[in-house]
Write an enzyme that holds these catalytic residues in place. Structure first.
Site, mmCIF file in Angstrom:
data_model
loop_
_atom_site.group_PDB
_atom_site.id
_atom_site.type_symbol
_atom_site.label_atom_id
_atom_site.label_comp_id
_atom_site.label_asym_id
_atom_site.label_seq_id
_atom_site.Cartn_x
_atom_site.Cartn_y
_atom_site.Cartn_z
ATOM 1 N N THR A 39 15.818 -9.313 28.111
ATOM 2 C CA THR A 39 16.150 -8.110 27.343
ATOM 3 C C THR A 39 16.455 -6.914 28.258
ATOM 4 O OG1 THR A 39 13.770 -7.804 27.136
ATOM 5 C CG2 THR A 39 14.907 -8.718 25.232
ATOM 6 N N ASP A 40 16.865 -5.803 27.623
ATOM 7 C CA ASP A 40 17.253 -4.606 28.381
ATOM 8 C C ASP A 40 16.110 -3.595 28.475
ATOM 9 O OD1 ASP A 40 20.024 -5.493 28.409
ATOM 10 O OD2 ASP A 40 20.013 -4.979 26.296
ATOM 11 N N SER A 43 13.261 1.386 29.190
ATOM 12 C CA SER A 43 14.511 1.103 28.480
ATOM 13 C C SER A 43 15.617 1.196 29.521
ATOM 14 C CB SER A 43 14.733 2.130 27.367
ATOM 15 O OG SER A 43 16.032 1.997 26.856
ATOM 16 N N ARG A 44 16.268 0.067 29.791
ATOM 17 C CA ARG A 44 17.170 0.044 30.938
ATOM 18 C C ARG A 44 18.580 0.560 30.668
ATOM 19 N NH1 ARG A 44 13.586 -3.975 32.858
ATOM 20 N NH2 ARG A 44 14.248 -5.524 31.370
ATOM 21 N N VAL A 45 19.042 0.499 29.424
ATOM 22 C CA VAL A 45 20.424 0.943 29.227
ATOM 23 C C VAL A 45 20.581 2.119 28.262
ATOM 24 C CG1 VAL A 45 21.407 -1.320 29.762
ATOM 25 C CG2 VAL A 45 20.909 -0.739 27.405
#
Ligand SMILES: Nc1ncnc2c1ncn2[C@@H]1O[C@H](COP(=O)(O)OP(=O)(O)OP(=O)(O)O)[C@@H](O)[C@H]1O
Length: 492
Positions: A343-344, A369-371
């Site tokens: 997941t992102d 939360s990466r994006v």
């Protein structure tokens, strides 16, 4: 099986078409019918069938559909997608052809259905736009767009610190009963203010928990544009196994027609356990924690389908919030680590915080939360910039000051300010906040507008702000300051 629910078994997937083209035609005399050699626990072993393909469909006695999972030289392993109680060893089985398809379309909105599209809400059969395969390829890289639009969750701590964008896959992870479902449901409820279609997929969840979700959606006036897909704990193992794939296919319809969907998969730990059970019954070799080696690939190919499409591909999006349960907060167990790497980002819920009454119990240090950061509304981004660091420092200092002893004035002030922030970020379930309310709460913190109030008054101010801001332009800080001042006067 009714007409709308029947499997569309006539078309072939690309994979099967390729196989058909690549393989020589079956020699004449290939047997079209086989026999059940073993049946039990939602699995059937079939012998004598020579023209079946992996992922292909079989028909068992009583019209029970079966999905071929294993192809061995002398037997097939097949997952029953219906009640197999009446089937016994020696019964005939035939190849239905084609792959498993489920109904998709606008006709499913407002409905509670099982993964095959059969109604569970007592209403008439839904009228689907079409039948789509449960197993579909993820969008190609060239069809994907950048995650650039925000997907509000209505939970202030998430929207401020771990913003999620449309098309993102954000895992919700935590021990049992730490508020995982509540966060996912609040994210669906927050879509009352957007055009995103919420889809909830319950895998092996208690009926009462699913009923609570449906009631929440109804009370928020969202049920008529939501879909609830339920694979109950007592449903055939096959139905629980296909549930997330079927729900993903139903959500893809909105993504592929230029719209936006939010899919909650609650939860993939139960799905993984079901996959393990089925795999052991099919005598596949167990690997780490007795899960078969393909579990990573299974969940990766499922979650890859959640995506933001490029404008040329219609610009639709499918955001996914898979839920996974941990034991004793252990994120490095096999399934949670797999999902974290697929997941992102992840929202980690902390059991100790939850028990101490801090809800939502988001673990600030381990969530990410990466994006989504670039999708965060500017006004919120400016106020949230230093928040994570400030909150983390406060938690550390608070733990330190708990041991008593003398603390300097600056530390005391930091801890005091942190306690106020914690109260402003606390939120009861079922009350997703608007962007305006979230901005107002962070503004109140940023400008020390709750100074001088005791902590219970801060809670009252927080609730009054959240109640009165709705509809106010989130960028109109002057208007928000006036609302905060009024809430403060009322609380004093
Ligand atoms: N923000 C909140 N405020 C108050 N109560 C909450 C909050 N979030 C969750 N709860 C309560 O905590 C309990 C557990 O919540 P929830 O079912 O969402 O957790 P879960 O982690 O999904 O549980 P499970 O592991 O059983 O699926 C519920 O009774 C719920 O009402």
């Amino acid at each position: 099986m009714t007409g709308t629910l029947s499997l569309a078994l006539t078309e072939w997937t690309g994979r099967q078409r390729n196989r058909l083209v690549a393989d020589p035609l079956p020699p004449p005399g290939w047997r079209q019918r086989g026999r059940v050699s073993h049946i039990g626990d939602g699995i059937a072993l079939i012998s004598g069938l020579e023209n079946a393909s992996a992922d292909g469909m079989l028909i068992l006695p009583g019209g029970v559909p079966g999905l071929v999972l294993d192809l061995d030289q002398d037997r097939l392993g097949c997952l029953l997608l219906g009640d197999g109680n009446a089937i016994k060893a020696g019964d005939p089985v035939s190849v239905a052809g084609g792959v498993l398809r489920v109904p998709v379309g606008n006709g499913l909105l407002g409905r509670v259905i099982d993964p095959m599209g059969r109604v569970l809400d007592g209403g008439p059969d839904p009228v689907p736009d079409r039948m789509d395969p449960v197993e579909r390829a993820a969008p190609a890289v060239t069809d994907r767009g950048t995650v650039a639009e925000t997907m509000p969750t209505g939970t202030t701590i998430i929207d401020a610190l771990y913003p999620i964008g449309r098309g993102q896959r954000e895992l919700i992870v935590g021990d049992r009963a730490t508020g995982k479902t509540s966060i996912a449901v609040d994210a669906m409820l927050a879509q009352a203010r957007t055009n995103i279609v919420p889809i909830y997929c319950a895998i092996g969840q208690r009926a009462s928990a699913v009923a609570d979700v449906i009631i929440s959606l109804k009370m928020a006036g969202l049920m008529e544009r939501a879909i609830v897909v339920v694979a109950a704990p007592d449903a055939a193992p096959g139905l629980q196994w296909i549930a997330p794939f079927a729900a993903m296919t139903m959500a893809e319809f909105f993504r592929d027609t230029g719209r936006h969907a939010l899919l909650v998969l609650d939860d993939l730990s139960k799905h993984a356990a079901m996959h393990r059970q089925i795999s052991l019954l099919l005598q596949r070799p167990p690997g780490r924690e007795a899960f078969p080696g393909d579990i990573f690939h299974l969940h990766a190919r499922l979650l890859e389908r959640s995506a933001k499409l490029s404008p040329a591909a219609g610009g639709g999006s499918l955001t996914c919030l898979p839920v996974v349960e941990t034991q004793a907060g252990n994120l490095s167990a096999y399934i949670p680590t797999n999902l974290i790497s697929i997941t992102d980002g992840q929202i980690v819920l902390d059991a100790r915080q939850f028990q101490s009454g801090q809800r939502p119990a988001v673990d600030v240090g381990r969530s990410v939360s990466r994006v989504g950061a670039r999708t965060q509304p500017k006004v919120l981004r400016q106020l949230a910039e230093q928040l994570k660091l400030e909150y983390a420092q406060f938690l550390e200092l608070e733990a330190f000051t708990r041991f008593g002893g003398l603390v300097d004035e600056r530390t005391r002030q930091t801890v005091e300010r942190g306690r106020r922030l914690r109260l402003l970020l606390a939120q009861r379930q079922g009350r997703p906040r608007s962007l305006g309310a979230e901005v107002a709460l962070l503004l109140a913190h940023d400008e020390n507008l709750t100074d001088g109030l005791d902590l219970t008054a801060v809670e009252r101010v927080r609730d009054a702000i959240a109640a009165h801001v709705d509809g106010t332009d989130p960028t109109d800080l002057e208007a928000l300051r006036r609302i905060i001042a009024k809430a403060k006067d009322a609380a004093e």
